[in-house]
Design an enzyme around this catalytic site. Structure first.
Site, PDB file in Angstrom:
ATOM      1  N   CYS A  13       0.904  -1.131   0.132  1.00  0.00           N
ATOM      2  CA  CYS A  13       0.033   0.101   0.036  1.00  0.00           C
ATOM      3  C   CYS A  13       0.797   1.362   0.151  1.00  0.00           C
ATOM      4  CB  CYS A  13      -0.897  -0.037   1.094  1.00  0.00           C
ATOM      5  SG  CYS A  13      -2.067  -1.325   1.393  1.00  0.00           S
ATOM      6  N   ARG A  34       5.996  -0.786  -4.146  1.00  0.00           N
ATOM      7  CA  ARG A  34       5.498  -1.195  -2.897  1.00  0.00           C
ATOM      8  C   ARG A  34       4.422  -2.610  -3.131  1.00  0.00           C
ATOM      9  NH1 ARG A  34       6.425   2.216   1.335  1.00  0.00           N
ATOM     10  NH2 ARG A  34       4.796   1.672   2.404  1.00  0.00           N
ATOM     11  N   TRP A  64      -2.933  -2.929  -1.440  1.00  0.00           N
ATOM     12  CA  TRP A  64      -2.868  -4.383  -1.680  1.00  0.00           C
ATOM     13  C   TRP A  64      -3.577  -4.937  -0.979  1.00  0.00           C
ATOM     14  CZ3 TRP A  64      -0.825  -8.179   1.551  1.00  0.00           C
ATOM     15  CH2 TRP A  64      -0.190  -9.477   0.714  1.00  0.00           C
ATOM     16  N   ASN A 114      -3.097   2.425   5.100  1.00  0.00           N
ATOM     17  CA  ASN A 114      -2.175   1.158   5.068  1.00  0.00           C
ATOM     18  C   ASN A 114      -1.918   0.649   6.323  1.00  0.00           C
ATOM     19  OD1 ASN A 114       0.055  -0.280   4.481  1.00  0.00           O
ATOM     20  ND2 ASN A 114       1.622   1.092   4.395  1.00  0.00           N
ATOM     21  N   GLY A 115      -2.484  -0.564   6.296  1.00  0.00           N
ATOM     22  CA  GLY A 115      -2.311  -1.419   7.823  1.00  0.00           C
ATOM     23  C   GLY A 115      -3.436  -2.332   7.803  1.00  0.00           C
ATOM     24  N   GLU A 136      17.236 -18.946  -1.501  1.00  0.00           N
ATOM     25  CA  GLU A 136      17.182 -17.755  -2.364  1.00  0.00           C
ATOM     26  C   GLU A 136      16.851 -17.930  -3.745  1.00  0.00           C
ATOM     27  OE1 GLU A 136      16.726 -13.710  -3.458  1.00  0.00           O
ATOM     28  OE2 GLU A 136      16.107 -14.806  -1.606  1.00  0.00           O
ATOM     29  N   LYS A 149      13.219 -16.812  -5.677  1.00  0.00           N
ATOM     30  CA  LYS A 149      13.286 -16.204  -6.714  1.00  0.00           C
ATOM     31  C   LYS A 149      12.226 -16.537  -7.888  1.00  0.00           C
ATOM     32  CE  LYS A 149      15.050 -12.631  -5.378  1.00  0.00           C
ATOM     33  NZ  LYS A 149      14.407 -12.592  -4.319  1.00  0.00           N
ATOM     34  N   GLU A 175       8.593 -16.579  -6.770  1.00  0.00           N
ATOM     35  CA  GLU A 175       8.133 -15.179  -6.526  1.00  0.00           C
ATOM     36  C   GLU A 175       7.465 -14.658  -7.842  1.00  0.00           C
ATOM     37  OE1 GLU A 175      10.218 -12.537  -3.200  1.00  0.00           O
ATOM     38  OE2 GLU A 175      11.475 -13.428  -4.909  1.00  0.00           O
ATOM     39  N   HIS A 222      16.386 -37.140   3.194  1.00  0.00           N
ATOM     40  CA  HIS A 222      15.502 -37.061   4.286  1.00  0.00           C
ATOM     41  C   HIS A 222      14.016 -36.438   3.793  1.00  0.00           C
ATOM     42  CE1 HIS A 222      18.213 -37.693   7.721  1.00  0.00           C
ATOM     43  NE2 HIS A 222      19.374 -37.189   6.779  1.00  0.00           N
ATOM     44  N   LYS A 268       6.522  -5.019  -2.055  1.00  0.00           N
ATOM     45  CA  LYS A 268       8.032  -4.706  -1.962  1.00  0.00           C
ATOM     46  C   LYS A 268       8.184  -4.669  -0.397  1.00  0.00           C
ATOM     47  CE  LYS A 268      12.115  -4.132  -3.175  1.00  0.00           C
ATOM     48  NZ  LYS A 268      12.925  -5.039  -3.699  1.00  0.00           N
TER      49      LYS A 268
END
Length: 608
Positions: free
Chosen positions: A2, A27, A74, A98-99, A480, A484, A487, A503, A603
């Site tokens: 947001c 963002r 968002w 935002n939140g 990582e 990527k 994502e 395992h 972001k």
């Protein structure tokens, strides 16, 4: 996650609101909208999807007004559609947020019982409806704002305009960042300095609990207890660092190619190249000589950088390191009695869980430090010391250059700590810093693999699952690399320590499973290639990242072998990250996904 913008001016603001929202696209968002006051009346334009849809709406239906607020949303509460897009209206009040309002359900039930009619599924509309009710009951704008803030719970940044006070924006912060910018005869409000950079570089950052009344003449800021407070005026670096894609197709591609330069900038802050000695950047101070145990915490890609940092600090400085995902660290009530330093890693410096973990450590009386890319961020301001990563603004949601700069900073800090603790000699320090100084050149050499990787990506795009394996400091890279790929291409991928293959994950391997093996010719190479043999025996499609010696010594044929330059161990996490980034990038491009703004991702995760 947001983005908020607000302008109080004497001329039209709609175009400038949209321009600022474009700077907040990085963002993450799925709808957008703006609201203004013109001739004493609130009006708004909203649109689902990208800002081009909002721009098209404004072209058809212009929005006059010299005071306005804007928002990129968002989705949390309610699907991403126009009805749920901000700003939300109720009774002459417009709100962007935002939140998350944690007690929105109980407040909504109370308001509905009192006759309120809700037009959206969002938690944000509760704020607008509550303010509207308080105004109807006779409260003034400031009185209503104070009472509303006393009733809501959660993390929020808010900007509110009132139809009957048409030259004012009232803002509040509790968690997500919010800044007030000062102009000539006009004032601004934004989620970060980049949003405000077209208008001003003179910024005051609100602190948690603050709320501000913003007019053309300035901002009156009050703290959580209602008292008048002053927040320092800072000169933002947002303006000179504003970026565009240049000749690149996507921001992510541009940021991959910026890595030799920005890693070099970061090295320059930590290493004196003329003497081969490490140094702490100006304005930072940690006495590593007295640090025996560290607690390290981060989220997402930052966590994988932190995991690599644990290898660095334990190997070079002999400092024992506890490592936690920040969302777990903040809640598991870890005793910190024997911890000498808590270190936090964040690109944005606003990640909610990492910030909460920092505050937990501070409350326990532990010394704190942060490795952070945004020096004006909340984490940078609240940590006792903020170590910079000089990556510059990273616009693509999937982190690339910020990650390699984090690795660079952590590697240099581990060497500095090793010298301070007597774990490294001056000669060893010089050898390691010489190795690190080669990082920009070696990253540039890795770019030569791009044509091979682009061809490989066409094949990678045909699979629906992938495994990534590595040992030692290549294990965080496996994590990582998998992150990527999933994502931005939406291919399910998992990273594992290669020793864990038997395992569980080995059950998944057949001829439809590509397995990316990260295996430089190092002390654990033979162990890793034994896992390659197990994969090959089950028909797995191996993609090997190694160097010339590793390629020659590999006991089985790979579907593809990416040969990187030979380099010291300290460099492999930094340099080997680049082909993994390119593999994810080209796979996503071939699949036609939204590379810079992948679905459902933001972001900067500024709420839980």
């Amino acid at each position: 996650m947001c983005g908020i913008i607000g302008i109080v001016s004497t001329r039209g603001v709609a175009d400038r609101l949209v321009d600022a929202l474009k700077r907040l696209e990085y963002r993450g968002y799925d709808s957008a909208g703006i609201a203004t006051i013109a001739e004493g009346r609130l009006d708004r334009r909203r649109a689902e999807g990208k800002l081009v849809n909002l721009e098209a709406r404004l072209k058809r239906e212009p929005l006059p007004g010299a005071v306005g607020i804007g928002h990129t949303r968002w989705a949390t509460h309610g699907v991403p559609n126009e009805a749920n897009a901000h700003p939300h209206f109720a009774g002459g009040v417009a709100v962007v947020h935002n939140g998350i309002i944690e007690n929105f359900a109980e407040l909504k039930a109370e308001l509905v019982a009192a006759g309120a009619e809700f037009a959206s599924q969002t938690d944000t509309e509760v704020v607008a409806q509550l303010l509207a009710r308080l105004r109807r009951e006779g409260r003034g704008t400031r009185e209503a704002m104070a009472e509303m803030l006393g009733r809501i719970r959660g993390a929020f940044a808010l900007a509110v305009i009132f139809e009957d006070e048409p030259e004012t924006i009232i803002a509040a912060r509790n968690g997500p960042p919010l800044a007030v910018g000062e102009g000539q005869g006009e004032m601004f409000l934004g989620s970060d300095a980049i949003a405000l950079s077209p208008f001003t570089d003179a910024i005051r950052y609100l602190e948690d609990g603050d709320w501000a009344v913003v007019t053309r003449d300035g901002a009156e800021i009050r703290g959580a207890n209602g008292e008048r407070v002053e927040r320092p005026l800072v000169r933002s670096v947002g303006k000179p660092f504003y970026v565009d894609k240049g000749n690149h197709r996507h921001f992510m591609q541009k940021e991959i190619y910026e890595q030799p330069e920005v890693v070099g900038h970061t090295l320059g802050a930590y290493i004196d190249m003329t003497t081969g000695r490490t140094r702490l950047p100006a304005g930072t101070a940690v006495d590593f000589a007295g640090v025996r145990r560290m607690a390290i915490s981060a989220c997402g890609t930052g966590f994988y950088a932190a995991l690599t940092g644990r290898y660095y600090f334990e190997r070079h400085a002999r400092i024992a390191c506890d490592l936690d995902v920040a969302s777990e660290f903040r809640y598991r009530e870890s005793p910190l009695d024997d911890v000498d330093l808590a270190l936090f890693v964040s690109q944005s410096g606003e990640t909610a869980d990492t910030l909460a973990s920092l505050r937990y450590a501070k409350a326990a009386g532990i010394g704190t430090a942060a490795v952070v890319n945004v020096q004006e961020s909340t984490i940078a301001r609240e940590a006792a010391t903020a170590f910079p990563t000089l990556a510059g603004p990273e616009i693509g949601v999937a982190s690339t250059k910020a990650f390699t700069c984090q690795l660079t900073a952590l590697a240099a800090l581990s060497i500095h700590a090793g010298v301070a603790r007597g774990a490294l000699s001056g000669e060893q320090e010089a050898e390691l810093t010489r190795a690190l100084s080669e990082a920009p050149r070696l990253i540039a050499e890795a770019f030569r693999l791009e044509a091979q990787i682009e061809t490989l990506a066409h094949q990678m795009a045909t699979y629906r699952h992938a495994l990534f394996l590595g040992r030692g400091s290549s294990y965080p890279l496996a994590l990582e690399g998998a992150l990527k790929l999933k994502e931005i291409s939406y291919i399910h991928a998992e990273g594992y320590a290669a020793g864990e293959l038997k395992h569980g994950p080995i059950a998944l391997i057949d001829e439809t499973m590509p397995v990316v093996v990260i295996a430089p010719y190092d002390g654990v190479f033979e162990k890793t290639v034994s896992n390659m043999q197990e994969v090959a025996a089950r028909g797995g499609r191996i993609i090997l990242l190694t160097d010339e010696k590793g390629a020659a010594a590999a006991p089985v044929a790979a579907m593809e072998t990416l040969v990187l330059p030979t380099m010291p161990d300290i460099l492999t996490p930094i340099v080997y990250a680049v082909p993994l980034q390119m593999l994810a990038y080209h796979t996503a491009v071939h699949m036609g996904t939204d590379v810079d703004q992948p679905r459902n991702l933001a972001k900067s995760v500024t709420v839980e």
